[in-house]
Write a protein that holds these residues in place. Structure first.
Motif, PDB file in Angstrom:
ATOM      1  N   TYR A 255     -24.513 -20.411  60.124  1.00 30.77           N
ATOM      2  CA  TYR A 255     -23.434 -20.129  59.181  1.00 30.77           C
ATOM      3  C   TYR A 255     -22.247 -19.542  59.926  1.00 30.77           C
ATOM      4  CZ  TYR A 255     -20.692 -17.528  55.740  1.00 30.77           C
ATOM      5  OH  TYR A 255     -19.660 -17.007  54.995  1.00 30.77           O
ATOM      6  N   PHE A 256     -21.055 -20.118  59.701  1.00 32.91           N
ATOM      7  CA  PHE A 256     -19.817 -19.622  60.285  1.00 32.91           C
ATOM      8  C   PHE A 256     -18.993 -18.966  59.179  1.00 32.91           C
ATOM      9  CE2 PHE A 256     -21.241 -23.017  62.990  1.00 32.91           C
ATOM     10  CZ  PHE A 256     -20.845 -22.681  64.285  1.00 32.91           C
ATOM     11  N   ALA A 257     -18.746 -17.677  59.329  1.00 31.56           N
ATOM     12  CA  ALA A 257     -17.987 -16.940  58.319  1.00 31.56           C
ATOM     13  C   ALA A 257     -16.498 -17.198  58.471  1.00 31.56           C
ATOM     14  CB  ALA A 257     -18.268 -15.444  58.444  1.00 31.56           C
ATOM     15  N   PRO A 258     -15.756 -17.185  57.362  1.00 36.27           N
ATOM     16  CA  PRO A 258     -14.302 -17.327  57.451  1.00 36.27           C
ATOM     17  C   PRO A 258     -13.701 -16.237  58.333  1.00 36.27           C
ATOM     18  CG  PRO A 258     -15.036 -17.569  55.182  1.00 36.27           C
ATOM     19  CD  PRO A 258     -16.225 -17.075  55.961  1.00 36.27           C
ATOM     20  N   THR A 259     -12.743 -16.624  59.164  1.00 37.58           N
ATOM     21  CA  THR A 259     -12.098 -15.668  60.061  1.00 37.58           C
ATOM     22  C   THR A 259     -10.634 -15.447  59.712  1.00 37.58           C
ATOM     23  OG1 THR A 259     -11.536 -17.452  61.602  1.00 37.58           O
ATOM     24  CG2 THR A 259     -13.609 -16.276  61.978  1.00 37.58           C
ATOM     25  N   GLY A 260     -10.100 -16.259  58.821  1.00 33.50           N
ATOM     26  CA  GLY A 260      -8.692 -16.127  58.434  1.00 33.50           C
ATOM     27  C   GLY A 260      -8.543 -16.316  56.949  1.00 33.50           C
ATOM     28  N   ARG A 261      -7.321 -16.170  56.507  1.00 34.53           N
ATOM     29  CA  ARG A 261      -7.041 -16.333  55.079  1.00 34.53           C
ATOM     30  C   ARG A 261      -6.430 -17.705  54.824  1.00 34.53           C
ATOM     31  NH1 ARG A 261      -1.578 -15.599  54.216  1.00 34.53           N
ATOM     32  NH2 ARG A 261      -0.401 -14.738  55.969  1.00 34.53           N
ATOM     33  N   ARG A 262      -6.486 -18.100  53.569  1.00 38.38           N
ATOM     34  CA  ARG A 262      -5.887 -19.376  53.201  1.00 38.38           C
ATOM     35  C   ARG A 262      -4.370 -19.297  53.359  1.00 38.38           C
ATOM     36  NH1 ARG A 262      -9.382 -22.854  51.022  1.00 38.38           N
ATOM     37  NH2 ARG A 262     -11.318 -22.063  50.129  1.00 38.38           N
ATOM     38  N   LEU A 263      -3.808 -20.306  53.966  1.00 40.23           N
ATOM     39  CA  LEU A 263      -2.370 -20.389  54.166  1.00 40.23           C
ATOM     40  C   LEU A 263      -1.805 -21.485  53.277  1.00 40.23           C
ATOM     41  CD1 LEU A 263      -2.237 -20.239  58.069  1.00 40.23           C
ATOM     42  CD2 LEU A 263      -1.757 -18.380  56.471  1.00 40.23           C
ATOM     43  N   PRO A 264      -0.503 -21.470  53.042  1.00 37.23           N
ATOM     44  CA  PRO A 264       0.107 -22.597  52.331  1.00 37.23           C
ATOM     45  C   PRO A 264      -0.244 -23.905  53.030  1.00 37.23           C
ATOM     46  CG  PRO A 264       1.689 -20.812  52.564  1.00 37.23           C
ATOM     47  CD  PRO A 264       0.483 -20.424  53.377  1.00 37.23           C
ATOM     48  N   THR A 265      -0.447 -24.946  52.238  1.00 38.01           N
ATOM     49  CA  THR A 265      -0.872 -26.229  52.793  1.00 38.01           C
ATOM     50  C   THR A 265       0.078 -26.702  53.881  1.00 38.01           C
ATOM     51  OG1 THR A 265      -1.866 -26.847  50.679  1.00 38.01           O
ATOM     52  CG2 THR A 265      -1.407 -28.628  52.213  1.00 38.01           C
ATOM     53  N   ARG A 266       1.359 -26.448  53.710  1.00 38.99           N
ATOM     54  CA  ARG A 266       2.343 -26.878  54.703  1.00 38.99           C
ATOM     55  C   ARG A 266       2.053 -26.264  56.073  1.00 38.99           C
ATOM     56  NH1 ARG A 266       7.351 -28.967  55.148  1.00 38.99           N
ATOM     57  NH2 ARG A 266       8.873 -28.018  56.552  1.00 38.99           N
ATOM     58  N   LEU A 267       1.678 -24.968  56.096  1.00 41.87           N
ATOM     59  CA  LEU A 267       1.398 -24.310  57.356  1.00 41.87           C
ATOM     60  C   LEU A 267       0.052 -24.742  57.930  1.00 41.87           C
ATOM     61  CD1 LEU A 267       2.741 -20.686  56.774  1.00 41.87           C
ATOM     62  CD2 LEU A 267       3.893 -22.664  57.779  1.00 41.87           C
ATOM     63  N   LEU A 268      -0.908 -25.015  57.060  1.00 41.51           N
ATOM     64  CA  LEU A 268      -2.191 -25.538  57.534  1.00 41.51           C
ATOM     65  C   LEU A 268      -1.982 -26.879  58.224  1.00 41.51           C
ATOM     66  CD1 LEU A 268      -4.597 -24.806  54.545  1.00 41.51           C
ATOM     67  CD2 LEU A 268      -4.388 -23.551  56.687  1.00 41.51           C
ATOM     68  N   TRP A 269      -1.182 -27.704  57.596  1.00 38.13           N
ATOM     69  CA  TRP A 269      -0.868 -29.006  58.189  1.00 38.13           C
ATOM     70  C   TRP A 269      -0.182 -28.840  59.538  1.00 38.13           C
ATOM     71  CZ3 TRP A 269       4.368 -30.463  58.807  1.00 38.13           C
ATOM     72  CH2 TRP A 269       4.554 -31.735  59.347  1.00 38.13           C
ATOM     73  N   LEU A 270       0.797 -27.957  59.580  1.00 38.56           N
ATOM     74  CA  LEU A 270       1.572 -27.774  60.803  1.00 38.56           C
ATOM     75  C   LEU A 270       0.704 -27.244  61.942  1.00 38.56           C
ATOM     76  CD1 LEU A 270       4.411 -28.001  61.972  1.00 38.56           C
ATOM     77  CD2 LEU A 270       4.886 -25.701  61.126  1.00 38.56           C
ATOM     78  N   ARG A 271      -0.177 -26.307  61.629  1.00 35.57           N
ATOM     79  CA  ARG A 271      -0.983 -25.673  62.676  1.00 35.57           C
ATOM     80  C   ARG A 271      -2.092 -26.568  63.188  1.00 35.57           C
ATOM     81  NH1 ARG A 271      -3.860 -20.068  61.274  1.00 35.57           N
ATOM     82  NH2 ARG A 271      -1.723 -19.299  61.419  1.00 35.57           N
ATOM     83  N   HIS A 272      -2.765 -27.287  62.291  1.00 32.45           N
ATOM     84  CA  HIS A 272      -3.992 -27.976  62.685  1.00 32.45           C
ATOM     85  C   HIS A 272      -3.918 -29.498  62.673  1.00 32.45           C
ATOM     86  CE1 HIS A 272      -6.327 -24.319  62.872  1.00 32.45           C
ATOM     87  NE2 HIS A 272      -5.900 -23.978  61.680  1.00 32.45           N
ATOM     88  N   ALA A 273      -2.938 -30.071  62.000  1.00 34.49           N
ATOM     89  CA  ALA A 273      -2.944 -31.522  61.835  1.00 34.49           C
ATOM     90  C   ALA A 273      -1.777 -32.209  62.520  1.00 34.49           C
ATOM     91  CB  ALA A 273      -2.945 -31.868  60.342  1.00 34.49           C
ATOM     92  N   THR A 274      -1.042 -31.497  63.335  1.00 37.99           N
ATOM     93  CA  THR A 274       0.080 -32.109  64.029  1.00 37.99           C
ATOM     94  C   THR A 274      -0.145 -32.100  65.532  1.00 37.99           C
ATOM     95  OG1 THR A 274       1.258 -29.986  64.099  1.00 37.99           O
ATOM     96  CG2 THR A 274       1.771 -31.464  62.267  1.00 37.99           C
ATOM     97  N   THR A 275       0.524 -32.990  66.195  1.00 39.18           N
ATOM     98  CA  THR A 275       0.520 -33.049  67.657  1.00 39.18           C
ATOM     99  C   THR A 275       1.937 -32.783  68.131  1.00 39.18           C
ATOM    100  OG1 THR A 275      -1.267 -34.679  67.699  1.00 39.18           O
ATOM    101  CG2 THR A 275       0.094 -34.476  69.677  1.00 39.18           C
ATOM    102  N   PRO A 276       2.146 -31.759  68.979  1.00 40.21           N
ATOM    103  CA  PRO A 276       3.511 -31.442  69.406  1.00 40.21           C
ATOM    104  C   PRO A 276       4.136 -32.570  70.211  1.00 40.21           C
ATOM    105  CG  PRO A 276       1.910 -30.225  70.710  1.00 40.21           C
ATOM    106  CD  PRO A 276       1.151 -30.876  69.601  1.00 40.21           C
ATOM    107  N   ARG A 277       5.387 -32.854  69.930  1.00 37.79           N
ATOM    108  CA  ARG A 277       6.116 -33.894  70.649  1.00 37.79           C
ATOM    109  C   ARG A 277       6.938 -33.318  71.801  1.00 37.79           C
ATOM    110  NH1 ARG A 277       5.749 -38.488  67.309  1.00 37.79           N
ATOM    111  NH2 ARG A 277       3.925 -38.075  66.013  1.00 37.79           N
ATOM    112  N   GLY A 278       6.923 -31.985  71.939  1.00 34.79           N
ATOM    113  CA  GLY A 278       7.671 -31.355  73.007  1.00 34.79           C
ATOM    114  C   GLY A 278       7.410 -29.869  73.034  1.00 34.79           C
ATOM    115  N   HIS A 279       8.067 -29.163  73.970  1.00 36.87           N
ATOM    116  CA  HIS A 279       7.874 -27.719  74.130  1.00 36.87           C
ATOM    117  C   HIS A 279       9.221 -27.026  74.304  1.00 36.87           C
ATOM    118  CE1 HIS A 279       3.982 -29.460  75.307  1.00 36.87           C
ATOM    119  NE2 HIS A 279       3.456 -28.330  74.893  1.00 36.87           N
ATOM    120  N   LEU A 280       9.336 -25.875  73.670  1.00 36.73           N
ATOM    121  CA  LEU A 280      10.493 -25.010  73.855  1.00 36.73           C
ATOM    122  C   LEU A 280      10.000 -23.728  74.504  1.00 36.73           C
ATOM    123  CD1 LEU A 280      12.198 -25.364  70.331  1.00 36.73           C
ATOM    124  CD2 LEU A 280      12.441 -26.851  72.335  1.00 36.73           C
TER     125      LEU A 280
END
Length: 365
Positions: A255-280
Motif C-alpha cells: 500500500y502506497f499512502a498519498p504524499t500530496g494533496r489534490r491539485l487543480p487538474t490544470r496543474l496536475l496535467w502540467l506537472r505529470h502529463a507534459t514533456t518540456p520543449r525547452g529550458h529556462l
C-alpha cells in the motif's frame, strides 16, 4: 489507511499482459473472467471502475503466427491492431454477463501532452462514467511511435488516475507486491506499506515481474505509484489473483499512502502529463521568487534559454545548478527570448512587458 481503498468511489485498475495471457500469446479467458467478476461486483456496489489493460500486442502474437513478442515497431503496431480487437471483444463478452457495457479508450502520450487532447479525453471519460460504462483503456500501440510513448501502462494508469481525480489506483501484476529485492532470492522481504520516499531507501526495484509479453517491471510500478500518490491517490500494488482482497482493503500486497494533496487538474496535467520543449535557466533570485513566493517568471531573472519551442509550449524552469524547479507554459517563442534575458520589464518594448511564464501557468516540481 487501506480502508480508503475499500471505500473508494472512483477506482482505476491496471492489469499487465503477463496476467492476461498464456505462453504463445493466447488470451487466458479464465483470468479475464476472474478479474471481471471482481470488478463487476465492485461496480454493482456503486463504484465507478476504469480498467487500464495491457495485452493488445501480446494477444496478437498467436493470430499472426509469431513466436514471441515482436521487437520492431511496425510488427508491434500490426500485432496491436489484431490483438486489441480480441482483447476488447473478450472484455465486452465477460462484462456482459453482468449486464455491464464497456467502452474502448485508446490514448497516446500526445493526448496527455497537448492540453486540448487532455481536456477531450477527460470529457469522454466523464460522460462514459455518467452513462454507467466501464472504460477499457490502453495505449494506442497501433499508431504510437518510439519517440512518443508512455513506455508502459503503469505510467498511463497513474496519469489516468490523475485525469479522473480517482480515489484509488490498484496495480495488478504477476508479483504479489513490492519486495526489498528480487523475491526469487533469499532474504527479500515484502514491503507492506510505503508512507514516503524514505521507505524505499533500501528497496531495489528492478525488472522483476517483467515477462516476455510485457514491458513494465517493478521499477515502473513504483514510479507510477509515486506519481499517483503525489496527488492524493491511494495506491495498492499486488498480484491479479488478489484483486478482490486489494479492493476490499485487506492487508495484501503493498500500500502506497498519498504524499500530496489534490491539485487543480490544470496543474496536475502540467506537472505529470507534459514533456518540456525547452529550458529556462534562472538566477537565484528568480528561483526564490518562483518557488517560495509563487511569483510569475519575468525576463529579468532568466540567464539562458535552450530548446525549440513556441508560445504556449511547456518548458522547465531550471536553477543555476541544473535542477528543474518548476514547469510552466511559456508566453514567448524561443527566438524571442535571448534579447530579453536579464532585462527588467521597463527596459524592453511594450510588446515584451508581459510575464515569460505567468504564475497561473506554473507547477512546482
Amino acid at each position: 489507511m487501506r480502508s480508503a481503498v475499500a471505500g473508494a468511489q472512483r477506482i482505476v485498475v491496471k492489469i499487465g499482459s503477463s496476467s492476461l495471457t498464456v505462453r504463445g500469446g493466447r488470451l487466458a479467458t479464465e483470468r479475464i473472467d476472474a478479474l471481471v467478476d471482481v470488478l463487476a461486483e465492485r461496480r454493482k456496489a456503486g463504484a465507478q471502475i476504469v480498467l487500464v489493460s495491457s495485452g493488445a500486442i501480446a494477444a496478437g502474437i498467436a493470430p499472426l503466427g509469431l513466436s514471441r513478442r515482436p521487437r520492431d515497431l511496425a510488427t508491434q503496431q500490426a500485432s496491436a491492431s489484431v490483438g486489441q480487437m480480441l482483447l476488447v471483444a473478450r472484455y465486452a463478452a465477460s462484462f456482459e454477463r453482468y449486464g455491464l457495457t464497456v467502452g474502448q479508450v485508446l490514448l497516446t502520450a500526445d493526448d496527455m501532452i497537448r492540453r486540448a487532447h487532455y481536456r477531450n479525453a477527460s470529457r469522454n471519460f466523464e460522460r462514459l462514467l455518467e452513462l454507467g460504462v466501464v472504460p477499457i483503456v490502453n495505449e494506442n500501440d497501433a499508431v504510437a511511435t518510439d519517440e512518443i510513448r508512455f513506455g508502459d501502462n503503469d505510467r498511463l494508469a497513474a496519469l489516468v488516475a490523475h485525469l479522473l481525480r480517482a480515489d484509488a489506483l490498484v496495480l495488478l501484476s504477476d508479483v504479489d507486491g513490492l519486495y526489498s529485492g528480487d523475491p526469487r532470492q533469499p532474504g527479500a522481504r515484502l514491503v507492506s506499506t510505503v508512507l514516503s520516499a524514505a521507505d524505499l531507501n533500501d528497496v531495489v526495484a528492478g525488472s522483476v515481474g517483467a515477462s516476455g509479453v510485457g514491458t513494465g517491471g517493478m521499477a515502473s510500478k513504483v514510479a507510477a505509484a509515486q506519481v499517483a500518490t503525489s496527488a492524493g491517490v491511494h495506491v495498492v500494488l499486488t498480484s491479479a489473483p488478489r484483486a478482490a482482497d486489494a479492493l476490499a482493503g485487506a492487508d495484501v500486497g503493498t500500500y502506497f499512502a498519498p504524499t500530496g494533496r489534490r491539485l487543480p487538474t490544470r496543474l496536475l496535467w502540467l506537472r505529470h502529463a507534459t514533456t518540456p520543449r525547452g529550458h529556462l535557466v534562472l538566477d537565484d533570485g528568480a528561483v526564490e521568487a518562483v518557488v517560495s513566493r509563487r511569483a510569475s517568471l519575468l525576463s529579468a531573472g532568466i540567464t539562458a534559454v535552450s530548446g525549440d519551442f513556441v508560445a504556449g509550449d511547456p518548458v522547465d524552469l531550471v536553477s543555476s545548478a541544473g535542477m528543474s524547479v518548476a514547469r510552466g507554459l511559456v508566453a514567448y517563442d524561443a527566438s524571442e527570448l535571448p534579447p530579453l534575458l536579464g532585462k527588467s520589464t521597463h527596459a524592453v518594448g511594450p510588446k515584451y512587458r508581459r510575464e515569460v511564464v505567468h504564475r497561473d501557468d506554473l507547477a512546482l516540481l
